[in-house]
Design a protein around this motif. Structure first.
Motif, PDB file in Angstrom:
ATOM      1  N   ALA A  12      23.209  -5.252  -8.387  1.00 12.75           N
ATOM      2  CA  ALA A  12      23.012  -3.807  -8.218  1.00 12.75           C
ATOM      3  C   ALA A  12      21.530  -3.470  -8.217  1.00 12.75           C
ATOM      4  N   GLY A  13      20.781  -4.138  -9.085  1.00 15.24           N
ATOM      5  CA  GLY A  13      19.341  -3.889  -9.143  1.00 15.24           C
ATOM      6  C   GLY A  13      18.614  -4.365  -7.903  1.00 15.24           C
ATOM      7  N   LEU A  14      19.118  -5.419  -7.271  1.00 15.03           N
ATOM      8  CA  LEU A  14      18.462  -5.966  -6.092  1.00 15.03           C
ATOM      9  C   LEU A  14      18.857  -5.235  -4.807  1.00 15.03           C
ATOM     10  N   TYR A  15      20.080  -4.729  -4.744  1.00 17.12           N
ATOM     11  CA  TYR A  15      20.548  -4.061  -3.538  1.00 17.12           C
ATOM     12  C   TYR A  15      20.426  -2.526  -3.602  1.00 17.12           C
ATOM     13  N   ARG A  27       0.802  -1.222   0.000  1.00 17.06           N
ATOM     14  CA  ARG A  27       0.000   0.000   0.000  1.00 17.06           C
ATOM     15  C   ARG A  27       0.838   1.276   0.000  1.00 17.06           C
ATOM     16  N   TYR A  28       2.006   1.251   0.643  1.00 16.82           N
ATOM     17  CA  TYR A  28       2.824   2.461   0.787  1.00 16.82           C
ATOM     18  C   TYR A  28       4.020   2.401  -0.160  1.00 16.82           C
ATOM     19  N   PRO A  29       4.136   3.405  -1.065  1.00 19.61           N
ATOM     20  CA  PRO A  29       5.148   3.349  -2.131  1.00 19.61           C
ATOM     21  C   PRO A  29       6.575   3.126  -1.647  1.00 19.61           C
ATOM     22  N   PHE A  30       6.989   3.774  -0.545  1.00 10.63           N
ATOM     23  CA  PHE A  30       8.382   3.631  -0.129  1.00 10.63           C
ATOM     24  C   PHE A  30       8.667   2.225   0.407  1.00 10.63           C
ATOM     25  N   LEU A  31       7.645   1.566   0.980  1.00 10.12           N
ATOM     26  CA  LEU A  31       7.812   0.172   1.392  1.00 10.12           C
ATOM     27  C   LEU A  31       7.753  -0.760   0.186  1.00 10.12           C
ATOM     28  N   TRP A  32       6.908  -0.416  -0.775  1.00  8.60           N
ATOM     29  CA  TRP A  32       6.764  -1.246  -1.970  1.00  8.60           C
ATOM     30  C   TRP A  32       8.069  -1.304  -2.761  1.00  8.60           C
ATOM     31  N   GLU A  33       8.822  -0.201  -2.786  1.00  9.23           N
ATOM     32  CA  GLU A  33      10.084  -0.205  -3.526  1.00  9.23           C
ATOM     33  C   GLU A  33      11.043  -1.257  -2.982  1.00  9.23           C
ATOM     34  N   LEU A  34      11.025  -1.472  -1.681  1.00 10.13           N
ATOM     35  CA  LEU A  34      11.853  -2.525  -1.095  1.00 10.13           C
ATOM     36  C   LEU A  34      11.253  -3.903  -1.376  1.00 10.13           C
ATOM     37  N   HIS A  35       9.949  -4.007  -1.249  1.00  9.10           N
ATOM     38  CA  HIS A  35       9.272  -5.300  -1.412  1.00  9.10           C
ATOM     39  C   HIS A  35       9.295  -5.767  -2.868  1.00  9.10           C
ATOM     40  N   LYS A  36       9.471  -4.831  -3.789  1.00  8.73           N
ATOM     41  CA  LYS A  36       9.548  -5.199  -5.207  1.00  8.73           C
ATOM     42  C   LYS A  36      10.709  -6.148  -5.484  1.00  8.73           C
ATOM     43  N   VAL A  37      11.737  -6.102  -4.650  1.00  8.23           N
ATOM     44  CA  VAL A  37      12.851  -7.036  -4.797  1.00  8.23           C
ATOM     45  C   VAL A  37      12.324  -8.467  -4.771  1.00  8.23           C
ATOM     46  N   HIS A  38      11.427  -8.755  -3.841  1.00 11.13           N
ATOM     47  CA  HIS A  38      10.865 -10.097  -3.721  1.00 11.13           C
ATOM     48  C   HIS A  38       9.959 -10.424  -4.908  1.00 11.13           C
ATOM     49  N   LEU A  45      19.171  -0.349  -6.453  1.00  9.16           N
ATOM     50  CA  LEU A  45      18.028   0.286  -7.118  1.00  9.16           C
ATOM     51  C   LEU A  45      16.857   0.540  -6.168  1.00  9.16           C
ATOM     52  N   PRO A  46      16.479  -0.401  -5.297  1.00  9.13           N
ATOM     53  CA  PRO A  46      15.361  -0.129  -4.381  1.00  9.13           C
ATOM     54  C   PRO A  46      15.621   1.053  -3.447  1.00  9.13           C
ATOM     55  N   LEU A  47      16.871   1.199  -2.991  1.00  5.77           N
ATOM     56  CA  LEU A  47      17.207   2.311  -2.097  1.00  5.77           C
ATOM     57  C   LEU A  47      17.094   3.643  -2.830  1.00  5.77           C
ATOM     58  N   ARG A  48      17.537   3.674  -4.072  1.00  4.32           N
ATOM     59  CA  ARG A  48      17.433   4.908  -4.871  1.00  4.32           C
ATOM     60  C   ARG A  48      15.978   5.285  -5.094  1.00  4.32           C
ATOM     61  N   LYS A  49      15.150   4.293  -5.430  1.00  2.00           N
ATOM     62  CA  LYS A  49      13.733   4.578  -5.680  1.00  2.00           C
ATOM     63  C   LYS A  49      13.018   4.963  -4.386  1.00  2.00           C
ATOM     64  N   MET A  50      13.385   4.307  -3.310  1.00  2.00           N
ATOM     65  CA  MET A  50      12.788   4.636  -2.018  1.00  2.00           C
ATOM     66  C   MET A  50      13.126   6.068  -1.627  1.00  2.00           C
ATOM     67  N   VAL A  65      11.911  -3.758 -15.199  1.00  2.00           N
ATOM     68  CA  VAL A  65      11.883  -5.048 -14.509  1.00  2.00           C
ATOM     69  C   VAL A  65      13.190  -5.819 -14.689  1.00  2.00           C
ATOM     70  N   ARG A  66      13.835  -5.688 -15.856  1.00  4.73           N
ATOM     71  CA  ARG A  66      15.079  -6.420 -16.110  1.00  4.73           C
ATOM     72  C   ARG A  66      16.208  -5.948 -15.207  1.00  4.73           C
ATOM     73  N   ASP A  67      16.119  -4.711 -14.726  1.00  9.00           N
ATOM     74  CA  ASP A  67      17.173  -4.181 -13.854  1.00  9.00           C
ATOM     75  C   ASP A  67      17.239  -4.908 -12.525  1.00  9.00           C
ATOM     76  N   TYR A  68      16.165  -5.614 -12.176  1.00  4.07           N
ATOM     77  CA  TYR A  68      16.124  -6.322 -10.896  1.00  4.07           C
ATOM     78  C   TYR A  68      16.747  -7.714 -10.973  1.00  4.07           C
ATOM     79  N   GLN A  69      17.334  -8.057 -12.105  1.00  2.00           N
ATOM     80  CA  GLN A  69      17.952  -9.373 -12.238  1.00  2.00           C
ATOM     81  C   GLN A  69      19.464  -9.301 -12.095  1.00  2.00           C
TER      82      GLN A  69
END
Length: 331
Positions: free
Chosen positions: A297-300, A144-155, A302-307, A290-294
């Protein structure tokens, strides 16, 4: 006296971490064998091996990302000094115990001596329910909350499920999840420490009940390609197939089946989705990047930058709103 209870509680939970992986792997093997025997007519050991480890899944870029992330995270986690979830439960439990004891003038436990079997069963059930509703609420917040979702998107960025996908969780997400998981279970544990001096979890057939919980929720199995259902029990226990729906990119499946062990929370809050037994699922994200998460760097990173972008955007918006309010007041 209460410190002895906490030490015993934490020691037991740490001991569980060493036992659980072997039981989970054994459970996964049994589940795979059951699904194979039910679905495949011409059976052979080689065919079973191919069924267990499909080439298109094992060699997928997402599976390779899972493997790299799993190894690096195992190496990094001790260096990050992220406390175990039991630590937060113990801290909140201690604070709850002190608050209740001080507020009501209670000296010592209400139940003297070792708790009886009924007390142990009630304690175990309430702790399991506390952990389960805690997980459900935080999981909903992650979506529900975008800043949490950016981290959860890793999963959710996993495009195939290979078991260790269950550990495809950003370290910061791990920390926040553990902190939140200490609240409701910690309060529950603190209340029980006031009621009974030494509440311990029930042991069934020699297995700690939390080990049984981890086996029942089948976290490893539900992050595989095996669409296992529990039949009528799906109404109460969240099966692997129901959780796999949660990872689907089909819009009908968005924000569905948030539960951990029990499916009753999804049914109660209206977030339940019942899949067809033969329903085909496609996993991953629908984001353009989506490909950046593979990659690592994309997993560790990218989420922090988006958050951070979400936080900075909200901060700038508040500053702008404050400036407009000041201009209106001065005029």
């Amino acid at each position: 006296m209460f410190s002895e209870i906490l030490n015993k509680f934490i020691t037991k939970l740490y001991a569980i971490d060493y036992v659980t992986p072997f039981l989970i792997l054994a459970t996964a093997l049994v589940c795979a064998a059951i699904v194979y025997l039910r679905k495949v007519k011409d059976k052979s050991f080689r065919d079973f091996f191919d069924f267990m480890f499909p080439e298109e899944i094992i060699l997928h870029p997402s599976a390779r990302a899972d493997a790299m992330f799993w190894v690096t995270k195992k190496l990094l986690m001790p260096l990050l000094l992220i406390p175990a979830g039991a630590t937060f439960v113990a801290a909140v439990g201690y604070a709850t115990n002190r608050a209740i004891s001080w507020g009501f003038g209670i000296e010592g436990p209400l139940i003297e001596g070792p708790p009886g079997p009924i007390t142990l069963v009630i304690f175990t059930v309430t702790m399991l329910l506390a952990y389960d509703i805690s997980y459900y609420l935080y999981h909903v917040a992650q979506h529900r909350y975008p800043f949490l979702w950016e981290l959860h998107k890793v999963h959710h960025s996993a495009e195939v499920m290979v078991g260790i996908t269950k550990d495809r969780v950003h370290p910061l997400d791990d920390l926040m999840n553990r902190m939140w998981d200490g609240v409701i279970p910690g309060i529950c544990f603190g209340v029980w420490s006031v009621i009974a001096l030494n509440p311990v979890e029930v042991v069934v057939f020699g297995l700690n009940v939390y080990v049984l919980r981890n086996i029942l929720m089948m976290d490893f199995v539900r992050h595989t390609h095996l669409p296992i259902s529990f039949g009528p029990l799906d109404k109460y226990v969240l099966s692997p197939h129901w959780h796999q729906v949660h990872h689907s990119v089909d819009p009908r499946h968005y924000d569905k089946n948030f539960g951990l062990l029990l499916s009753i929370w999804d049914r109660f809050f209206g977030t339940s989705y019942v899949p067809d037994p033969d329903e085909k699922l496609k996993f991953g994200l629908v984001d353009r990047d989506v490909r950046d998460y593979q990659s690592l760097a994309g997993l560790y990173i990218l989420p922090l930058r988006k958050m951070w972008r979400h936080i900075a955007r909200r901060f700038r918006r508040r500053q702008a709103d404050g400036g407009q309010a000041g201009d209106a007041a001065s005029s």
